[in-house]
Write a protein that holds these residues in place. Structure first.
Motif, PDB file in Angstrom:
ATOM      1  N   SER A   1       0.844  -1.200   0.000  1.00 25.14           N
ATOM      2  CA  SER A   1       0.000   0.000   0.000  1.00 25.14           C
ATOM      3  C   SER A   1       0.876   1.246   0.000  1.00 25.14           C
ATOM      4  N   THR A   2       0.321   2.326  -0.501  1.00 23.09           N
ATOM      5  CA  THR A   2       0.891   3.648  -0.282  1.00 23.09           C
ATOM      6  C   THR A   2      -0.237   4.554   0.197  1.00 23.09           C
ATOM      7  N   ARG A   3       0.127   5.537   1.018  1.00 26.23           N
ATOM      8  CA  ARG A   3      -0.856   6.517   1.481  1.00 26.23           C
ATOM      9  C   ARG A   3      -0.242   7.910   1.410  1.00 26.23           C
ATOM     10  N   MET A   4      -1.083   8.885   1.102  1.00 27.83           N
ATOM     11  CA  MET A   4      -0.695  10.284   1.130  1.00 27.83           C
ATOM     12  C   MET A   4      -1.734  11.036   1.941  1.00 27.83           C
ATOM     13  N   LEU A   5      -1.289  11.875   2.860  1.00 25.51           N
ATOM     14  CA  LEU A   5      -2.176  12.727   3.637  1.00 25.51           C
ATOM     15  C   LEU A   5      -1.649  14.149   3.560  1.00 25.51           C
ATOM     16  N   GLY A   6      -2.561  15.108   3.482  1.00 28.80           N
ATOM     17  CA  GLY A   6      -2.148  16.505   3.434  1.00 28.80           C
ATOM     18  C   GLY A   6      -3.187  17.411   4.047  1.00 28.80           C
ATOM     19  N   LEU A   7      -2.735  18.549   4.537  1.00 30.74           N
ATOM     20  CA  LEU A   7      -3.628  19.562   5.091  1.00 30.74           C
ATOM     21  C   LEU A   7      -3.779  20.654   4.046  1.00 30.74           C
ATOM     22  N   VAL A   8      -4.994  20.774   3.507  1.00 26.17           N
ATOM     23  CA  VAL A   8      -5.275  21.725   2.435  1.00 26.17           C
ATOM     24  C   VAL A   8      -6.471  22.585   2.834  1.00 26.17           C
ATOM     25  N   GLU A   9      -6.238  23.866   3.011  1.00 27.45           N
ATOM     26  CA  GLU A   9      -7.300  24.808   3.390  1.00 27.45           C
ATOM     27  C   GLU A   9      -8.062  24.310   4.613  1.00 27.45           C
ATOM     28  N   GLY A  10      -7.314  23.794   5.587  1.00 27.84           N
ATOM     29  CA  GLY A  10      -7.918  23.351   6.843  1.00 27.84           C
ATOM     30  C   GLY A  10      -8.554  21.983   6.802  1.00 27.84           C
ATOM     31  N   HIS A  11      -8.504  21.302   5.671  1.00 29.09           N
ATOM     32  CA  HIS A  11      -9.074  19.970   5.538  1.00 29.09           C
ATOM     33  C   HIS A  11      -7.972  18.928   5.413  1.00 29.09           C
TER      34      HIS A  11
END
Length: 211
Positions: free
Chosen positions: A167-177
């Motif tokens: 698996s690969t995962r990407m998480l990011g904080l974009v405009e508070g989300h």
């Protein structure tokens, strides 16, 4: 505006933006092999709701839980839990093995953390995530600002679990989300987009003092 819990250990600073409760919606889109008796070869398409939580108890890891349900009938479809932490050499002052307690704080300040910063400005991290269907994943990756990239170093399956090898995962904080995407290698299909979601913060997580 991001408010950082003053009780958060210094070594969790690269993951601080995750702490809290998140909820939102997403989409599963994944091709099932046509050899599957219940599949036509067309992708499975499901819209879902999800609630995700990152919390801490004052030690050097985040506790993680997530649960998802179908939007059409609200039936549960997935759950997972685990722990996220900085990837670094263990110190005699760290927890373990087993239930042996910590004997101090290896990283007690931002100055102690700084030598662990990568040349690109990020930090190496790891996450262990367990699923109720007999699959456990160990991820290695990086946290750079408000973006996290992870790839499995190992996927362990019980004898009766469905085939799932990476698996690969990407998480990011974009405009508070919190936006995330999860790709998997499973059921004879190479690494392919599997699910993604956009979550909003619903509450700041309190310190797990009773844990």
């Amino acid at each position: 505006m991001l408010t950082i819990d003053a009780s958060l250990p210094s070594e969790l600073a690269p993951l601080a933006w995750l702490v809290g409760e998140w909820e939102g919606t997403g989409v599963i889109s994944y091709p099932l092999p046509s050899s599957d008796a219940s599949a036509s070869g067309d992708p499975v398409e499901i819209e879902f709701g999800q609630r995700m939580s990152f919390s801490h108890n004052g030690l050097g890891f985040l506790s993680y839980t997530a649960a998802a349900w179908r939007l059409d009938d609200e039936s549960p479809i997935a759950a997972e839990s685990g722990f996220w932490r900085l990837s670094r050499a263990q110190d005699p002052r760290d927890l373990g093995p087993g239930m042996l307690p910590a004997d101090g704080t290896p990283i007690g300040s931002a100055a102690d953390l700084e030598p662990l910063r990568r040349e690109d400005g990020g930090f190496d991290i790891e996450a262990s995530i367990v699923h109720p269907n007999g699959v456990s994943e160990l991820y290695l990756g990086t946290a750079a600002g408000a973006r996290i990239d992870l790839a499995t170093d190992a996927v362990m399956r019980s004898p009766n679990a469905k085939e799932h090898s990476a698996s690969t995962r990407m998480l990011g904080l974009v405009e508070g989300h919190l936006l995330w995407a999860w790709d998997i290698v499973a059921l004879g299909t190479p690494l392919t987009s599997h699910a993604s979601a956009r979550l909003a913060r619903v509450a700041e997580s309190a310190s797990d003092d009773d844990a």
